[in-house]
Motif scaffolding. Structure first.
Motif, PDB file in Angstrom:
ATOM      1  N   GLN A  45      69.697  50.197  52.332  1.00 48.73           N
ATOM      2  CA  GLN A  45      69.873  50.602  53.734  1.00 48.73           C
ATOM      3  C   GLN A  45      68.883  49.925  54.683  1.00 48.73           C
ATOM      4  N   THR A  91      72.034  51.964  41.457  1.00 50.26           N
ATOM      5  CA  THR A  91      73.076  51.510  42.372  1.00 50.26           C
ATOM      6  C   THR A  91      73.286  50.008  42.319  1.00 50.26           C
ATOM      7  N   PRO A 143      68.501  47.510  57.855  1.00 52.21           N
ATOM      8  CA  PRO A 143      69.379  47.134  58.970  1.00 52.21           C
ATOM      9  C   PRO A 143      69.853  45.690  58.889  1.00 52.21           C
ATOM     10  N   ASP A 144      71.028  45.430  59.465  1.00 49.69           N
ATOM     11  CA  ASP A 144      71.654  44.113  59.389  1.00 49.69           C
ATOM     12  C   ASP A 144      70.785  42.999  59.945  1.00 49.69           C
ATOM     13  N   ASN A 167      71.936  46.121  51.868  1.00 51.52           N
ATOM     14  CA  ASN A 167      72.902  47.176  52.193  1.00 51.52           C
ATOM     15  C   ASN A 167      72.685  48.410  51.326  1.00 51.52           C
TER      16      ASN A 167
END
Length: 346
Positions: free
Chosen positions: A315, A50, A317-318, A312
């Protein structure tokens, strides 16, 4: 009269008496680049199918193009030991002026406007950005008001003026030709046009900083404004030019953003000033002035961009992204202070 300047080629003992390997290892940019390479390697291992893809690379380049143009201007400002908190708001104002100009010239139907209207819109963006740069430069260089105070004030003023231009809302009518050609168009085997523009501006900025009298004066003013003045450099005029350049580039960045998003996207740019400062400092430009490179700034732009993109994809978290970027920024400033102390102790 020339003036001796402490740049990355003269810091840490003088490169002229050292081997290429010693110069390379001693260069701040080398270690910053290693950090970027390490981040890319980590995310490639964690998400090989990815992260390490052409699509991710293209997206990353496009997303950093506008910030890179802002950061090139910020590099000049910070090398002079100044700061510009207004560039994000100036970008928004320039984009708004561009959008409203094209909307007015096309009779409200900017979507069908041709390249003549787009060219005038570009001129409106560049001129409006340069005017804000002139205001900043005059108040800082001539009126002798601290850069932090001046640009904090113009940050709010430019943003407020942008809101007034369209009643507090975004301009969403943008020529289709602009969006398709500059915003999403590609050239030279799939390279996004937006990236090409950013690369050209960056190369010009590097040439200006590292090979011209303007660049030498920039380093000199940042190293010691008083010494530069005694050496015959017009410090006031030079600072005015530096802030003019920063406003000019913010105007171009506003035009680029409008082309990409097909909207002024006011809320998306409210932290661009801090992002540009962070990228420049991460790239090795000293907040105390006199030291910095455009190459370092390019690397500094990509470090937080790679962090955010990688987080991102895997995955995370921000809020962890914000912590990581903040930690890298603090580490960069700490490293700069250590280097300054080591240099001054000799």
């Amino acid at each position: 009269m020339s003036v001796p300047v402490k740049t990355e080629s003269t810091v840490d003992g003088g490169f002229g008496r050292r081997t290429f390997g010693q110069r390379l290892v001693g260069a701040n940019t080398f270690w910053i680049a290693l950090v970027l390479v390490a981040l890319i390697a980590v995310f490639t291992v964690l998400a090989p199918g990815t992260f390490a893809t052409l699509f991710t690379l293209q997206t990353l380049l496009i997303e950093t193009s506008v910030l890179l143009v802002l950061s090139v201007g910020m590099t000049f400002v910070i090398i002079t030991a100044g700061i510009d908190l207004s560039v994000g708001s100036v970008l928004i104002f320039a984009g708004m002026m561009c959008g409203k100009t094209m909307e007015w010239l096309s009779g409200g139907d900017a979507g069908a406007a041709g390249w003549g209207v787009i060219a005038i819109g570009l001129a409106a963006a560049v001129v409006s950005g340069t005017i804000w740069g002139l205001i900043n430069g005059f108040l800082i260089a001539v009126a002798k008001i601290p850069p932090l105070i001046v640009t904090l004030g113009t940050m709010g003023a430019a943003l407020g003026a942008a809101y007034l231009l369209n009643g507090g809302s975004d301009v969403r009518s943008v020529p289709t030709a602009l969006n398709k050609t500059l915003g999403y168009g590609t050239s030279f085997g799939g390279v996004p046009n937006l990236v090409i523009v950013a690369v050209v501006i960056t190369l010009i900025g590097a040439w200006l900083l590292h090979t011209t009298r303007f660049g030498r004066y920039t380093y000199a003013v940042g190293s010691s404004a008083e010494a530069a003045r005694r050496a015959g450099i017009g410090v006031t005029a030079h600072l005015l030019k530096v802030y003019l350049l920063t406003g000019f580039l913010a105007g171009i960045a506003g035009f680029m953003s409008l082309a990409y998003y097909a909207s002024t996207t006011i809320t998306a740019h409210t932290t661009d000033n801090l992002n540009a400062i962070a990228a420049t400092v991460m790239g090795g430009t000293s907040l105390f002035g006199g030291i910095g490179t455009v190459l370092g700034t390019v690397i500094g732009v990509f470090i937080p961009a790679v962090l955010k993109k990688g987080f991102n994809i895997i995955q995370v978290p921000d809020f962890w992204q914000m912590i990581a970027v903040g930690a890298v920024l603090i580490a960069a400033v700490w490293f700069d202070q250590r280097r300054r102390r080591a240099r001054n102790s000799r």
